[in-house]
Design a protein around this motif. Structure first.
Motif, PDB file in Angstrom:
ATOM      1  N   GLY A 104       0.354 -15.553   2.596  1.00  0.00           N
ATOM      2  CA  GLY A 104       0.160 -16.729   1.745  1.00  0.00           C
ATOM      3  C   GLY A 104       0.832 -16.557   0.400  1.00  0.00           C
ATOM      4  O   GLY A 104       1.049 -17.511  -0.322  1.00  0.00           O
ATOM      5  N   ASP A 157      10.043   2.755   6.667  1.00  0.00           N
ATOM      6  CA  ASP A 157       9.586   1.456   7.154  1.00  0.00           C
ATOM      7  C   ASP A 157      10.478   1.021   8.304  1.00  0.00           C
ATOM      8  O   ASP A 157      11.703   1.141   8.231  1.00  0.00           O
ATOM      9  CB  ASP A 157       9.607   0.399   6.050  1.00  0.00           C
ATOM     10  N   ALA A 216       0.832  -1.215   0.000  1.00  0.00           N
ATOM     11  CA  ALA A 216       0.000   0.000   0.000  1.00  0.00           C
ATOM     12  C   ALA A 216       0.861   1.257   0.000  1.00  0.00           C
ATOM     13  O   ALA A 216       0.632   2.189  -0.782  1.00  0.00           O
ATOM     14  CB  ALA A 216      -0.930  -0.008   1.219  1.00  0.00           C
ATOM     15  N   ASP A 258      -4.104  -2.419   4.492  1.00  0.00           N
ATOM     16  CA  ASP A 258      -4.592  -3.070   5.714  1.00  0.00           C
ATOM     17  C   ASP A 258      -4.886  -2.059   6.821  1.00  0.00           C
ATOM     18  O   ASP A 258      -5.745  -2.303   7.674  1.00  0.00           O
ATOM     19  CB  ASP A 258      -3.553  -4.071   6.237  1.00  0.00           C
TER      20      ASP A 258
HETATM   21  C1  LIG Z   1      -0.837 -15.140   7.203  1.00  0.00           C
HETATM   22  C2  LIG Z   1      -1.368 -14.198   6.140  1.00  0.00           C
HETATM   23  C3  LIG Z   1      -1.516 -14.657   4.843  1.00  0.00           C
HETATM   24  C4  LIG Z   1      -1.967 -13.787   3.831  1.00  0.00           C
HETATM   25  N1  LIG Z   1      -2.037 -14.259   2.548  1.00  0.00           N
HETATM   26  C5  LIG Z   1      -2.368 -13.413   1.538  1.00  0.00           C
HETATM   27  C6  LIG Z   1      -2.340 -13.863   0.188  1.00  0.00           C
HETATM   28  O1  LIG Z   1      -1.989 -15.010  -0.105  1.00  0.00           O
HETATM   29  N2  LIG Z   1      -2.688 -12.982  -0.793  1.00  0.00           N
HETATM   30  C7  LIG Z   1      -3.077 -11.704  -0.506  1.00  0.00           C
HETATM   31  O2  LIG Z   1      -3.418 -10.935  -1.420  1.00  0.00           O
HETATM   32  N3  LIG Z   1      -3.097 -11.248   0.782  1.00  0.00           N
HETATM   33  C8  LIG Z   1      -2.740 -12.059   1.801  1.00  0.00           C
HETATM   34  N4  LIG Z   1      -2.718 -11.601   3.096  1.00  0.00           N
HETATM   35  C9  LIG Z   1      -3.069 -10.187   3.347  1.00  0.00           C
HETATM   36  C10 LIG Z   1      -1.887  -9.292   2.920  1.00  0.00           C
HETATM   37  O3  LIG Z   1      -0.681  -9.763   3.481  1.00  0.00           O
HETATM   38  C11 LIG Z   1      -2.104  -7.846   3.365  1.00  0.00           C
HETATM   39  O4  LIG Z   1      -3.418  -7.466   2.997  1.00  0.00           O
HETATM   40  C12 LIG Z   1      -1.109  -6.894   2.721  1.00  0.00           C
HETATM   41  O5  LIG Z   1       0.198  -7.186   3.159  1.00  0.00           O
HETATM   42  C13 LIG Z   1      -1.456  -5.444   3.067  1.00  0.00           C
HETATM   43  O6  LIG Z   1      -0.432  -4.583   2.613  1.00  0.00           O
HETATM   44  P1  LIG Z   1      -0.141  -3.212   3.407  1.00  0.00           P
HETATM   45  O7  LIG Z   1       0.913  -2.502   2.623  1.00  0.00           O
HETATM   46  O8  LIG Z   1      -1.390  -2.517   3.721  1.00  0.00           O
HETATM   47  O9  LIG Z   1       0.442  -3.679   4.820  1.00  0.00           O
HETATM   48  P2  LIG Z   1       1.775  -4.480   5.161  1.00  0.00           P
HETATM   49  O10 LIG Z   1       2.135  -5.390   4.050  1.00  0.00           O
HETATM   50  O11 LIG Z   1       1.554  -5.076   6.505  1.00  0.00           O
HETATM   51  O12 LIG Z   1       2.900  -3.351   5.243  1.00  0.00           O
HETATM   52  C14 LIG Z   1       2.937  -2.439   6.330  1.00  0.00           C
HETATM   53  C15 LIG Z   1       4.374  -1.963   6.485  1.00  0.00           C
HETATM   54  O13 LIG Z   1       4.399  -0.933   7.456  1.00  0.00           O
HETATM   55  C16 LIG Z   1       5.555  -1.082   8.259  1.00  0.00           C
HETATM   56  N5  LIG Z   1       5.283  -0.399   9.514  1.00  0.00           N
HETATM   57  C17 LIG Z   1       4.350  -0.723  10.458  1.00  0.00           C
HETATM   58  N6  LIG Z   1       4.355   0.196  11.446  1.00  0.00           N
HETATM   59  C18 LIG Z   1       5.297   1.112  11.121  1.00  0.00           C
HETATM   60  C19 LIG Z   1       5.759   2.305  11.756  1.00  0.00           C
HETATM   61  N7  LIG Z   1       5.220   2.752  12.909  1.00  0.00           N
HETATM   62  N8  LIG Z   1       6.748   2.997  11.164  1.00  0.00           N
HETATM   63  C20 LIG Z   1       7.302   2.571   9.993  1.00  0.00           C
HETATM   64  N9  LIG Z   1       6.905   1.452   9.368  1.00  0.00           N
HETATM   65  C21 LIG Z   1       5.897   0.735   9.907  1.00  0.00           C
HETATM   66  C22 LIG Z   1       5.741  -2.588   8.354  1.00  0.00           C
HETATM   67  O14 LIG Z   1       7.096  -2.911   8.657  1.00  0.00           O
HETATM   68  C23 LIG Z   1       5.319  -3.049   6.973  1.00  0.00           C
HETATM   69  O15 LIG Z   1       6.422  -3.136   6.084  1.00  0.00           O
HETATM   70  C24 LIG Z   1      -2.306 -12.446   4.136  1.00  0.00           C
HETATM   71  C25 LIG Z   1      -2.181 -11.994   5.461  1.00  0.00           C
HETATM   72  C26 LIG Z   1      -1.712 -12.857   6.456  1.00  0.00           C
HETATM   73  C27 LIG Z   1      -1.576 -12.352   7.878  1.00  0.00           C
END
Ligand SMILES: Cc1cc2nc3c(=O)[nH]c(=O)nc-3n(C[C@H](O)[C@H](O)[C@H](O)COP(=O)(O)OP(=O)(O)OC[C@H]3O[C@@H](n4cnc5c(N)ncnc54)[C@H](O)[C@@H]3O)c2cc1C
Length: 419
Positions: A51, A40, A21, A299
């Motif tokens: 997954g 990050d 995201a 997320d």
């Molecule tokens: C076990 C599991 C299996 C999954 N399998 C799938 C799948 O197969 N396919 C699929 O589409 N989705 C899957 N998902 C969902 C998917 O992983 C998430 O929806 C996706 O990673 C969301 O992306 P994001 O960038 O919002 O958050 P994230 O990928 O969680 O990235 C957030 C980032 O913010 C950083 N961060 C957090 N707090 C701070 C802070 N205070 N300061 C600086 N950095 C910070 C973290 O280090 C991280 O790098 C799965 C989730 C889980 C838990």
């Protein structure tokens, strides 16, 4: 820009979190020439347990973000989805769709996240790893960046706009007042990666009749996703609408699932790294997602699909929508554009997610869940529509049986309570 020790800097946007995201937001903004910094807390990308299934919808979203299929070809391609229960199993191609390819990938998260970060950097964004946002900077009621800690002394990063992309637990978002709608469905998932002789299968398998120790069906599924590198990603996802959600230990459920699947999938005795998991807030269940000077994406906004928990595509899509809105605000020198963001998300996902929540509740009833699992795993002609609906791959042109069923479910949302 005045900075004691170059530590206080002014950017157009600060993005907290370099997951899909955050990187998608940064790439969209930097592409338009805006000064973006992403931080990050992790030193390396993609440590998040996942997954790793990149669905056809995710492939399309990544393409819009600048990651075309030639970059994804290093990952393992899956052309089919297999739906399995104790007594039945059927395989179907990914549904055809005008805007999505007919295949997905299983992509190591470290590499996928790195690709997205590289895209943001190539567009001109600055990325600082190993830096955690500890709290927002609030200046006369407006968020203007974050207090940050890296390896040295704490410092501030100041920016005109701030993007909250810190994932499912979203402490930074909570500090700004976001909260998850507690009555809406949530998922927890746990995964491990095992060496397996079936690592290059062309099918991703979902086992859709999980049950708890007492034999009561669990709403959710187990998965086996071949990674093409000698290993298979194995996991379980449990929806909060399951009757025994509060008492199920996902790690124990995963152990039992692995034991069940070990022979079929030739899983080695030990995983290559310890099992891990986390929560997945679903269906735009977190808000508010826009403030006067900040937006919430991925997320952190609870953007994952309420039927499958897939969140990569929604992280990328919401990031790009947010990037577009912020670029407009910077271009017009007016923050009012930010208030369009919740409506953009409601237009794109609102009805589907409402249907998803309704179906989650229905599937949480053991009798319904069992029947749907038996139906979906009985033959490809039934599995295809189920995969199309669950994957949010409904067609606007040439609607078929799935779209018809969806319209009925949508009509039901008008009378069914949404909690
Ligand atoms: C076990 C599991 C299996 C999954 N399998 C799938 C799948 O197969 N396919 C699929 O589409 N989705 C899957 N998902 C969902 C998917 O992983 C998430 O929806 C996706 O990673 C969301 O992306 P994001 O960038 O919002 O958050 P994230 O990928 O969680 O990235 C957030 C980032 O913010 C950083 N961060 C957090 N707090 C701070 C802070 N205070 N300061 C600086 N950095 C910070 C973290 O280090 C991280 O790098 C799965 C989730 C889980 C838990």
């Amino acid at each position: 820009m005045t900075a004691p020790g170059d530590r206080l800097v002014d950017y157009d946007a600060l993005v907290v979190g370099a997951g899909p995201a955050g990187s998608a937001t940064a790439a969209a903004l930097a592409r338009q020439g805006h000064r973006v910094i992403v931080i990050d807390r992790d030193d390396v990308p993609g440590t998040k347990p996942c997954g790793e299934l990149v669905t056809p919808r995710a492939v399309a979203a990544l393409g819009h973000c600048g990651i075309d299929e030639s970059a994804l070809s290093r990952f393992h391609r899956v052309s089919h989805i297999r739906l399995t229960t104790a007594t039945r199993s059927t395989s179907t191609r990914w549904p055809s769709h005008d805007d999505h390819p007919g295949h997905g990938y299983v992509a190591a998260r470290s590499e996928l996240d790195e690709l997205l970060v590289a895209e943001a950097v190539a567009r001109g964004a600055t990325v600082l790893r190993g830096h955690e946002a500890t709290a927002p900077i609030v200046d006369r009621g407006f968020v203007r960046g974050a207090h940050v800690i890296g390896s040295g002394d704490p410092f501030e990063i100041r920016a005109r706009f701030t993007v909250v992309a810190d994932g499912a637990n979203s402490r930074f978002g909570r500090a700004l007042g976001t909260y998850r709608e507690p009555t809406w469905p949530l998922a927890v998932a746990h995964r491990a990666i095992f060496p397996s002789a079936l690592h290059d299968a062309a099918e991703a398998e979902l086992v859709i009749d999980l049950s708890d120790r007492s034999g009561t069906p669990i709403s959710g599924f187990g998965w086996l996703f071949p990674r093409g590198d000698g290993t298979v990603n194995v996991g379980v996802m449990i929806m909060s609408t399951s009757p025994s959600f509060r008492v199920i230990n996902p790690a124990h459920l995963l152990d039992a699932f692995v034991a069940d699947q070990r022979t079929r999938w030739h899983l080695a005795d030990e995983p290559i790294e310890p099992a891990a998991g986390g929560r997945i807030p679903l269906g735009n269940s977190v808000g508010p997602i826009a403030g006067p000077t900040y937006l919430v994406v991925g997320d952190a906004a609870g953007a994952a699909n309420p039927l499958t928990g897939a969140g990569i595509e929604y992280a990328v899509e919401t990031g790009m929508l947010a990037g577009g809105v912020l670029a407009e605000a910077l271009r017009s020198d007016s923050a009012t554009a930010l208030q369009r963001y919740p409506q953009l998300l409601a237009d794109r996902y609102g009805s589907y997610y409402q249907v998803g929540r309704l179906l989650d509740r229905a599937l949480g009833r053991p009798a319904v869940g069992r029947r749907v699992a038996a139906f979906a795993s009985s033959r490809p002609a039934f599995a295809g529509p189920v995969v199309r609906l669950a994957g949010n791959q409904l067609r606007s042109r040439y609607p078929g049986a799935t779209e018809f069923a969806y319209r009925i479910a949508r009509a039901c949302t008008l009378v069914a309570p949404d909690h």
